[in-house]
Structures are given as C-alpha cells and as structure tokens.
Design a protein around this motif. Structure first.
Motif, short mmCIF file in Angstrom:
data_model
loop_
_atom_site.label_atom_id
_atom_site.label_comp_id
_atom_site.label_asym_id
_atom_site.label_seq_id
_atom_site.Cartn_x
_atom_site.Cartn_y
_atom_site.Cartn_z
N LEU A 302 48.76 -16.10 79.88
CA LEU A 302 48.26 -14.74 79.08
C LEU A 302 48.20 -15.31 77.55
O LEU A 302 47.14 -14.48 76.97
N LYS A 340 43.90 -9.01 83.32
CA LYS A 340 44.46 -8.31 84.43
C LYS A 340 44.92 -8.83 85.80
O LYS A 340 45.82 -8.31 86.10
N CYS A 343 48.28 -10.34 84.63
CA CYS A 343 49.14 -8.95 84.49
C CYS A 343 49.61 -8.56 85.83
O CYS A 343 50.77 -8.00 86.08
N VAL A 387 46.97 -7.66 74.11
CA VAL A 387 47.80 -7.87 75.20
C VAL A 387 48.44 -6.59 75.49
O VAL A 387 48.61 -6.40 76.84
N PHE A 391 48.61 -4.43 78.97
CA PHE A 391 49.77 -4.14 79.67
C PHE A 391 49.99 -2.40 80.03
O PHE A 391 50.27 -1.91 80.94
N PHE A 397 54.32 -0.98 83.31
CA PHE A 397 54.54 -1.34 81.84
C PHE A 397 55.83 -0.09 81.28
O PHE A 397 56.50 -0.64 80.41
#
Length: 1258
Positions: A302, A340, A343, A387, A391, A397
């Motif tokens: 990332l 994504k 994540c 970022v 998130f 998150f």
C-alpha cells in the motif's frame, strides 16, 4: 498545494504545470501496446514485490480487481508454512497458568499479589497502593532465552526481575530479597539477590527496561532502552523439572509500570531472546503464517502504491521526476481498486485472536503510518490522507483508532531526544502524526468517546527526560566560562545547546497544536460547545494531581512532564490569545487587523471571576486556602457565590502614579519592553476538522505567533536557547489551510469560546496551579544544580592554583590531581544538568510569560487583600507560585532582565505585597508567611533590589514595625538579616563587615555549622541593639531601669565569655574551619557592636535618668569589668577594620574607660551602708529578692535562679568564673561582706556527683 482525496476521482496538479506537460509528452509517445503492457507489469511487480515477467499470464491489456487478488494470494501463499512440519517450537520452554486471562495470554497474576496493587489494562499496568507490594506473572520459563519489557510510568523504587514460586512476598520483602529471586532497581542503582550490589544506571520516567533470562547459560541481564547494562547474575540455581522462573515485580507506594510479555512487539527487541507470550498467527487451513509478516507485506504494498502519486521533494529536478514516472506508471482508475483490495486483505486479519488488533497496530500499522507521513519535516500529509481515505471506507478501521492513539501515546512517553535527529526528534514525529490524524472529525470523535481518552492524551503530552548517561550522549563536549578545555568545546557546546533548544521547541509546538485541536473540537453527540472538552480534560488533570504537593504524594499522579507540557500550552494561549481578532475584524468589516494578544499582556481593565475561589468544585476543594481549609472557611466565614461573581480593576491601580509601569503606559513592563509586535496571529490558520472524503487535507502545523517576540541583544553562549520558531520552519509542500473567508460560520461559533465554556481567567487559575505542582519542583532542582556548579568551579579553580604552586610535594600533587578529577567530573555533570534545564525551562518567551503572570497574580492578590472575606479563600498555591516564579526569574542564567529592572519595570507591587503580608495574621499557615519573610531577607541583600524597598511607600511605613513585632513568632535569622541590611553603615566597623555571611551555611560538620550559625545570630542581634542605642538611646537611658540593667549585663556576659583565655580559645576552635577566613570568625565581630553600644549611650548630651557609667561601676565585679574594657582598648582594631572611619571613636572608648576606673574606685571606697540604692530584686527573673551569692566571685541572685542554673553549669552566669560554693544572704547581711561563718548548710546540686554547701547559720 491542495489536492483531492481518492474519492474525488482525480488528482489535480500532481507536479505542477511543467511536470504534467512533460508527463503528457512521455506518455503520448508510448503508442506500442506491448510497451504499455510491460510498463504496467513492471509497476505491479514493484508494488507487490514480484518479478514483472511473472505477470505475463494476464490476457491482453485487461487488468481488474481479480487480477490484483490473484497476485496477492500467490504472494501471501509464500509466507505460510505447514504446521505438520517437525520444526522445533521454542515456546515449549514456557508454562502458562490459565487464570482466567485466556488461552496463551500472559499477564500479572492478581492471586500472587502481596500488599495492595491496582491492576489495569488487562493486568499489564500495575500500581502499588501500599508501602511495598509484589506480584508474579501467570507464566514461568523452564529453558531457553526469554525476555519481557517494563515501561516505567514512575521512576521510584521498583525491583524488576525474576522469581520462583518459593520466593516469599511480604510487606517488607519482595523480588530480589530471596536467594531464588533476582531484581534490578534503577532508582537506587542496585541489583538484588538476597543482598545488593551497585549495578546499572539511574532510570527515569519513560525508560523501557528489558528483563532477559538465559537459562541455557544460567544468566540474567537487563537492558535500558536497548542499551545493555551487563550481566547482572550468573550461575543461576538449576530448578527441579516442572519449576521455572516467573517474571516478578515489587513496587513501593505510588510506583507504576506497564508490562509487555509479547502482546505487542517489543520496542527494543534483543537478539535471540523471545517474548514469553506467543505472537499471533494467521491460519490458512493447515498452514500458518506470522501476523506481523503478512500485515507488514500488505502495508508495504500500500505504501508503494500511494507513493506513486505522492509529491516529490522540492529538491528533485523535473528530469528525475519524469524518469521515476516513466519507470513506474499506473492509470489513475486502477489506484483505488488496487488500494481497496490490499486493504480488504489487511482488515481480514482482524477476524482472528482478540489480541491481534493491538499486535497489528503496534507492530505494523503505526510504523507504516510513520513511514508514509515521514518523521522529518516537511511531512507527506498528502500520501497519508490517501491512505486514511482508503482506511475510513472500511468500518473495521474504527476498531483500530483507539489502539493507534495508544501506540502513539506510548511512543511519546518512551522516545528520547537524539542529537543526530534534531530538531525532529523525541516525541515530535508521533505528535505530528497524531495531530494530522485528529484533524479528521470522525477520528477525534472515536478517540474522545473512548475510556482511554484522558490517559492517551496525557501520554501524547509526555516528554521523556534524560539521566546522567543520556546527557553525556547529548552533550559530549562541555564548556564553561573560564574553562581550560579545548577551544572546540565551546563551539560544540553552543551547537548542541541550539540543537536541543530547537528540538524542544518542535515538540512544544506540536503539543500546542494538539491542545488547540481539542479546544476547537465540538462534539455533535452529545452536543457540546467548543472548548468544553479541553476544559473537562484540565479539570480531570487537576483532580487527579490534587495531592502532588504533599510530603507523601498519593498514588495515581500524572507524570511531571505532562503538567509541564500543559502549563506551557496554557502559557502560550494566555500570552498570544486564541487568534480571534481576525474573526472579529471580519465581522466588523474592518480592513485593519489588530494584534491578538492574550490575557497576560492585555492592557486596560482586568477581571477575575471570584467564584473560582468560592465554589466547592471537586477538582479544587482539596487545596488549602490562605485562611485554612476550605471546609473550615465554609463554617467560619460563609459567603455567597452569587453575591461575588466577578472583581474588576485597572492595571497598575495599586502602584504610585509617578512610577507606574503597565502595558498602557509609555514605559512598558519587562515582559514587553524591547520586543516587536507583528500580526502573525494563529487565527490566520483556523483549525478545521476534515470530514470523511473531504477535498482538503491540511497540515496540522500552524504558524507560530510572534506577539511577544525575542528581545534584541548580543548573542552569547546562554542565548543559544532559541525562542518560538518562525512559520518558515513549518512549511509543508502540498498542504494548505483553508482561509478565514471560507470558514466564517465555524469561526463565529468559536468566538463564544472565551466567554462561554472556556474563560481565559479559568485557564490562568489552572496554569498557576500547574506551575506550583509541575514547574516549581523543576526550578528548585535547577537552582540546586546552579549553586552546585558555582561551588564546583570554585573548588576546581582552587585546586588548579595549588597544583601550579611551586612548593608542592609529589605525594601531595598526586592527591591534588585525584581531587581535581573528582571535582571536574562533578562539575561536568552539573553543567549538563543546568544546560538541560535551561533549554527546557528558560526560553525567552516563557520567561516573559512568567513575568507577566507575576504581574497579573500580585495585582489580583493585592486587590483581594482589601476584602477579608475573599482573601481568606485564595488558594495557597497562588502565593507560593508567585514567590517561586519571581525567584526563578531572579536566578535565571542568563538574567531575564537586569536586577534593577526586574522589580522597577512592572513588579513594584511585588514589594508591596511582601511588606504587607509577611506578618499578616489572615494567612493561617505560618510557613507561608515565612516564605514571604525569607524573600525579603534575600532581596534586601542586593543593592539593586534594596532600591525598590527604599522607594516603596508601604515598605517605609510598615516594614520596620512589622519586623520588630516578628521577633516574637518568627525565625530570628531572617529577621535580623533584614534589620542588619536596613541598619548597614550605622555601627562601629560596619563599612567592611555589614554583609550577611552566607558562606557560613556551607560547613560540612553539623556541630561546627551550628556554632557558626549561633555566632552569626549573636553578632546580628548585637548589631540590632547597637542600631537602637544610636537611634533611640532614650529607651535605655530614660525608660525602664530594667532595660539598662539587662543591657549592661549582656555586655559583661559576652565579654567574660570571649576575653578569658580558655573561652577565647574554645570560641576560635569551634568556629574556625580549615581554610576559613579569620575575619569571619574572629571575636571582633561580636565586640564591635558592643563597643558601638557603649559609645552611643556614653555620648548622649541630654541628662539621662540612668547613667551607663554608674551601671558598670556598681557591679560587684567592677574590677573584672575594667579588665574587659581594657582588653577591648588594647585590641588591634586597626588590623581588623583597616580604613574604617569609625576607628576614630576609639578615643571616646579610652575616655570612657578612664571614667569607669575613677567611678569604680569611688564606689569601692564607699561603705555598703551608703549604697541604699542597690538593687534588691533578682536581675535574672525580676520576681524574687536577691538572697544567694556565688563564691568566690560574690555575684548575687535568687536561690531559685541559681539552683536552676547550677543543674547544668558550674560557672557564674555573670562573670563565667568557676563556682566553688554558694552562700545564703540572710546571715551574711548581719556581718561584714568579706567574712563568712558557720559550717552547716544546705546542699545545692550542681551536677551528678558534685554539690555545694549553702550555710544556714553563720
């Protein structure tokens, strides 16, 4: 530059117009599809750490989410391994007792605790509530190499180490007090194993102690912040199978520490040593992988993804930027899907063990954020914002927000300043990251709603201090004025001081920004106005530390650095204001902007809400008031808050109009004189919380206001301490603040802060308290090191002079060089400590704020003192903080202002307050009144401050009388010191010896010190009497006869004890020490005021009622009196008081002695029957008649006084002659004075085994 988030769809102005044009040229020439495909594969290979040619299996140029998922799965599969392998499991050497904490969870076992321990944070944060408490963990180690870390929340007596189950824990014994337990105590710098030895370094708050045990080598060692302290114990006893060593802790009262057995990654891991708790794993069927490895890999991917679109450093050339873009390019529509997908894999890791979140955040997520944001300015806020947009699009998150803040707070506590990383070192990088995150309203809201909000806020405001070894690393070169060190040392010392000062300024800047964010935060659920959250935090902090100033502080107090940080923040707010003037100008439509200044520097009317002193708030009710305790005052002096809401006065109203110095007068006070004022208001950068998917991602570093800027002057070594940094130091490429015009509605709401939920006067009240609790101990310690430094320089200089002397033996020279090394080492340590306190406490803007605070507080106290009912309720810490703050400014090095300007330019009211209240009966605490008295005693010793007293009307009117009345209920030493300073120059021989001898208090021997103090006090009291005989001789010559009698007896008593051979030698031996100046211990110091008394009374021209000459001549031992005065006449006064004009009066002493001899001879020839005026009352008690005399000196007194005196002393209390016996006067009066008869008598006990006989009949 501003730029859109990911959700905006496009990134604008990535590299400016030039860069975009160049990029368009490069990409427009890439027409070949094969080249485009290879370019894409090379970029994806860079992101996912895979070879580009392995991605050629993709068909055509189509690239979608499934392609990303396939690449990630293939890469992650390589990180797993089979659990069926026969690999050795090192955790077989650990035995964990399941005491309800969960499977494989290691924590402190509350069932093993002895004493009273408070267990917090899943039994990993412990605090002792008893005098001594101990506890073990629920796990023991049987073989192998193991460690755990202890973060010190306090730095007192703690014994950290290992113990077996057989080690007894009691209220007196703990870890290290038994043969099977081993401990390290950094407070006492010892290691313990039934007995103790010196070991390790002194620890400080925030240190991380690594406790390591190597059962393979039977050794235990300790580490401080990753630095080895050496092997502490070896040859550990081999335990029976099934028995092992437990991590164990012993704490004294109030001590607190945080333990990490492996629930999160170690801050300072030691090679080959494993955590006791097994790190979390990730399972995929029969395969497992390390959580840290997988999370770190995903976050690295990332990071490389977002860095493709980040701004490049301004130093990079356009060609370099284009080359990098040509190597790794990616279409913008692919950025969000790839991000994504990464994540998604990352947040899937949270579905495992409950301890996964903490381990993942501390070990992977926070380091990733730090790398993305950058540890040095300028920070890459744009990449971090991308970022965070990714998130925040995942609800998982939200579960990580609190652990993130906890990790950042812990890092602020434990991160020390490193010289090579200055100025962005210490807690600065973590504070900068926290501030940037908290500008997002959803993150601030989650943090504020958590139960951990106050503790993590305190952690963010913490600052780790250095110990002796740390200071040695920070300041390898040391220099001082007059030093004979290398010339380069001075330059290196200057550079080091400047670097440390800048580092501390950077940290303080971010702490101010953090509190500023909190002030402007306005929760919506439940709805609260701006400022209320910060106000509640302050009240909680005060309530938590309400007992910090006690001799035995209670447990649970905050770290001192937290109090200092909050004080510094409040001082800046009250010095610079909240930046509201720009908003007010916009509302009025004014084109001219006024300077935004804070409460401390604001001119004109001043107001203070009296309710702060009268309300029974839980966070301040425990603090003592000037009139006593708050509950006592409610009963004895009740008052209504509604009737006394606010008090108002004009600045400087308590000062004389001609000498008034305020912020409104032409001559400015010392806190503002010589400064420049600019419009760098913090309001130019209003705080705005960024909501999710906002189009603006501003940096959290505002410009620093400069309303009270650095005074101009020539720089020297001490001026290397920098003031508040300029705004140029906070530029962050690519980041902007929204203008005021775009935020009018938000700023209009913030105008209500000062008058609504958060008043400046309330902040002042809290700031004064925090100074008392946090700053005053630090300034006291700094003063100690400064005094010790001066003393060490003096010793070193004296030793160097002796070494350079020509006549020095070899052995003596060797001892001198050894002593010099000791003195130098001590001096170097003091200089480092003093330098640290200077850079951390004595920035110029802080000193100006302290001076303005003194002005504000002293005027407030003088106004309130006019009303008894309110004055009694003023907290004691107001007075203590005022006095301490003033003396901290007075002792500052370099001086804040000249000594004359310190009082004359703004603080003349301080003199008025001291004079009015050092003997004020309304102040119930006698120690507090003595603080004021001691302040006067110190100030009057300097002529610069003495001028302020001499020109103060209140001092002239009230101080002499108050000082005389203070003799009955005060310490005599400060009172006599003050009186002597006022009388200086009016006595015999005072032109040379009128100063107070402060060096007398530095004698190491206790008994000798007492003798010298008593001698000094006697000299001072004699000087006071001398002054009175000069100014008001009528009190002795025309007043009560008792005054004259006692005065003459005092003179004879002192002369008898200082002129006889035995007593004179005893006096000299008791007072003199090696190297002591003779002029400070010779008997002339006590004789000079006696001579002055005699001459003052003997030369009175008016007809006296009582004749001094007659009083001496009437004494029974007039011959002894004559010999005493003859001794004074023959003494070498010229040698002692050479050049003193009072020596001319020795002619008068000679004339007095001649007259005394004539008068005494006449009295001796006169029969006793003619002396009818002789006293019949005892001159000691004046209650009984004279009925007993001493033999052989014939001095008389009453039997009661003589009997009491002879219990402890066998000498006459008039002439100091040895007493052989006592006689009754009843029978002696019937015969001649020189004859005695009879042999019977009554025994009077002199001392054990010694009696005298008093005859009953003659």
């Amino acid at each position: 530059m501003g730029e859109e988030g990911f959700s905006g769809g496009k990134f604008q102005q990535q590299l400016g117009h030039s860069a975009c044009s160049g990029l368009a040229i490069v990409l427009s020439n890439e027409n070949d599809k094969d080249n485009e495909r290879r370019e894409l594969e090379r970029t994806l290979g860079h992101i996912f750490e895979v070879p580009g040619n392995s991605l050629l299996t993709m068909g055509g140029n189509v690239f979608d989410v499934n392609s990303t998922r396939s690449i990630l799965k293939a890469k992650l599969k390589q990180l797993y391994r089979s659990t069926t392998s026969a690999d050795f499991n090192p955790w077989d050497g650990v035995s964990i007792l399941d005491n309800g904490f969960g499977k494989n969870i290691v924590a402190m076992d509350d069932k093993s605790a002895s004493g009273d321990i408070r267990f917090l944070n899943r039994f990993l944060l412990i605090e002792s509530q008893a005098m001594f408490s101990s506890a073990r963990a629920n796990a023991c180690v049987l073989k192998g190499k193991w460690m755990y870390e202890v973060t010190l929340e306090t730095a007192g007596i703690q014994q950290l180490g290992w113990a077996t189950l057989t080690c007894p824990f009691t209220h007196r014994e703990g870890v290290g007090d038994d043969e099977d337990s081993y401990a390290y105590d950094g407070r006492r710098i010892r290691k313990w194993n039934k007995d103790y030895e010196t070991y390790g370094h002194l620890w400080v708050v925030g240190d991380v102690i690594g406790c390591c045990i190597n059962l393979d080598a039977s050794e235990i060692s300790f580490y401080r912040n990753g630095v080895p302290l050496g092997v502490a114990f070896d040859g550990l006893r081999k335990l029976d199978p099934g028995f092992g060593y437990f991590p164990a802790i012993s704490l004294s009262q109030g001590e607190r520490c945080d333990l990490n057995f492996g629930s999160r990654p170690f801050k300072y891991p030691i090679a080959d040593f494993l955590p006791i708790q097994v790190p979390p794993k990730v399972k995929d069927g029969e395969d497992v992988a390390s959580l840290s490895e997988i999370a770190s890999y995903l976050l690295r991917c990332l990071l490389r993804l977002v860095k493709l679109r980040s701004h490049y450093p301004s130093t990079s050339t356009l060609v370099e930027k284009l080359r990098r873009l040509k190597r790794f390019t990616l279409q913008e529509e692919l950025l969000i899907p790839i991000g994504k997908e990464i994540c998604q894999h990352f947040f899937c890791l949270l579905d495992g063990d409950p301890g996964v979140k903490e381990h993942l955040v501390w070990g992977a997520l926070v380091p990733f954020m730090m790398e993305t944001f950058g540890t040095q300015a300028p920070h890459d806020g744009a990449s971090l914002d991308r970022v965070m947009d990714l998130f925040l699009s995942f609800p998982e998150f939200n579960e990580l927000i609190i652990p993130i803040m906890q990790a950042l707070a812990h890092s602020c506590k434990t991160s020390a300043i490193i010289l090579v990383d200055c100025p962005c070192t210490g807690s600065y990088p973590y504070l900068a990251l926290a501030c940037h995150l908290l500008r997002r309203e959803e993150i601030m809201m989650h943090w504020w709603q958590s139960a951990d909000f106050e503790s993590s806020m305190e952690g963010l405001l913490s600052r780790k201090g250095p110990n002796k070894q740390d200071l040695q690393g920070l300041m390898p070169s040391v220099w001082w004025p007059g030093s004979r060190e290398d010339v380069a040392s001075e330059r290196n010392m200057r550079q080091t001081t400047l670097a440390l000062s800048r580092a501390i300024c950077k940290v303080e800047e971010m702490q101010w920004e953090l509190c500023r964010l909190l002030i402007h935060f306005s929760p919506l659920s439940p709805s609260q106005p701006p400022g209320l959250v910060f106000r509640t935090f302050l009240q909680t902090l005060v309530w938590k530390n309400r007992g910090a100033d006690r001799n035995m502080p209670p447990p649970g107090l905050s770290n001192n650095s937290v109090l200092v940080s909050v004080y510094t923040v409040l001082l800046r707010f009250l010095s610079e204001g909240f930046g509201m003037d720009d908003v007010c100008d916009l509302m009025k439509g004014s084109m001219e902007k006024s300077d935004s200044v804070g409460l401390l520097h604001r001119k004109g009317k001043r107001r203070f809400p009296i309710g702060l002193f009268l309300r029974a708030d839980s966070h301040c009710i425990d603090f003592s008031r000037l009139g006593g305790t708050f509950t006592h005052l409610l009963k004895t002096n009740p008052t209504q808050v509604e009737d006394l809401k606010e008090i108002e006065w004009d600045e400087g109203c308590m000062e004389v109009e001609e000498s008034k110095v305020t912020h409104s007068t032409g001559q400015k006070p010392s806190c503002c004189s010589g400064t420049t004022t600019t419009c760098m208001s913090s309001g130019k950068n209003p705080v705005k919380f960024i909501s999710k998917c906002s189009n603006s991602h501003g940096n959290a570093i505002p410009e620093r206001a400069a309303h009270v800027s650095t005074e101009c002057g020539r720089r020297n070594y001490n001026n290397e301490i920098v003031d508040k940094p300029s705004s140029s130091e906070h530029s962050d490429s690519g980041l902007t603040y929204q203008s005021i015009q775009q935020n009018k509605q938000a700023e209009l709401r913030l105008i209500q802060v000062l008058s609504g939920s958060l008043r400046e006067e309330e902040l002042l009240d809290t700031m004064v308290l925090l100074y008392h609790l946090g700053l005053a101990p630090n300034f006291k310690q700094a003063s100690h090191y400064m005094s010790h430094q001066s003393h060490s320089i003096s010793l070193l200089d004296d030793t160097d002079k002796q070494i350079r002397a020509e006549k020095t033996s070899v052995e003596h020279l060797k001892r001198l060089k050894e002593a010099r090394n000791v003195y130098r080492e001590d001096l170097v340590d003091c200089i480092r400590q003093c330098t640290w306190y200077k850079v951390s406490l004595s920035a110029r803007w802080k000193q100006r704020g302290m001076y303005a605070t003194c002005m504000w507080v002293v005027q407030l106290l003088l106004i309130l003192s006019k009303t008894d009912q309110i004055f009694l309720y003023v907290p004691e810490f107001y007075l203590e903080a005022l006095v301490d703050c003033f003396h901290a400014l007075r002792r500052s090095d370099p001086p804040f202002v000249s000594p004359g300007a310190l009082l004359q330019q703004g603080l003349t009211s301080f003199v008025t307050f001291l004079v009015m209240h050092f003997n004020d009966p309304r102040i119930a605490n006698a120690d507090l009144r003595d603080v004021l008295l001691q302040s006067i005693s110190v100030l009057v010793q300097y002529k610069e401050y003495m001028v302020a007293f001499e020109s103060n009307k209140m001092a002239i009117e009230r101080m002499p009388g108050a000082l005389l009345s203070a003799f009955d209920n005060r310490f005599w030493i400060p009172v006599t010191n003050i009186l002597l300073r006022l009388f200086k120059g009016s006595g015999f021989g005072t032109s040379k010896h009128g100063e107070s001898w402060s060096s007398l208090f530095q004698v190491p021997d206790l008994l000798q010190r007492k003798c010298m103090i008593i001698f000094e006090l006697s000299c001072n009291l004699a000087r006071v009497l001398e002054f009175f005989t000069h100014e008001i001789p009528q009190a002795f010559l025309c007043g009560y006869e008792t005054n004259m009698t006692r005065l003459t007896e005092l003179i004879i008593f002192v002369l008898n004890h200082t002129t006889s051979t035995a007593d004179a030698e005893f006096l000299d031996n008791a007072l003199r020490q090696q190297g002591q100046s003779l002029e400070k211990v010779n008997r002339a110091m006590i004789w000079a005021p006696l001579v002055g008394i005699v001459l003052n009374l003997a030369n009175v021209t008016t007809a006296p009622c009582h004749d001094l000459l007659q009083a001496f001549a009437n004494m029974d031992s007039s011959a002894v009196v004559e010999s005493n005065f003859q001794y004074l006449m023959e003494y070498n006064w010229v040698g002692v008081f050479k050049g003193d004009p009072s020596l001319a009066r020795l002619v008068e002493l000679k004339r007095f002695l001649e007259n005394l001899k004539t008068k005494s001879e006449t009295n001796r020839q006169t029969p006793n029957s003619n002396r009818e005026d002789e006293d019949i009352d005892c001159c000691i008690c004046y209650a009984n008649e004279v009925d007993t005399l001493f033999v052989p000196c014939n001095h008389k007194s009453c039997r009661q006084c003589i009997s009491r005196h002879l219990l402890n002393n066998q000498r006459c209390f008039f002439c100091n002659s040895a007493v052989s016996e006592t006689r009754s006067m009843s029978s002696i009066l019937e015969t001649d004075d020189s004859q005695y008869g009879g042999s019977g008598g009554t025994n009077i006990l002199l001392s054990e085994g010694v009696t005298l006989v008093k005859p009953d009949t003659i």
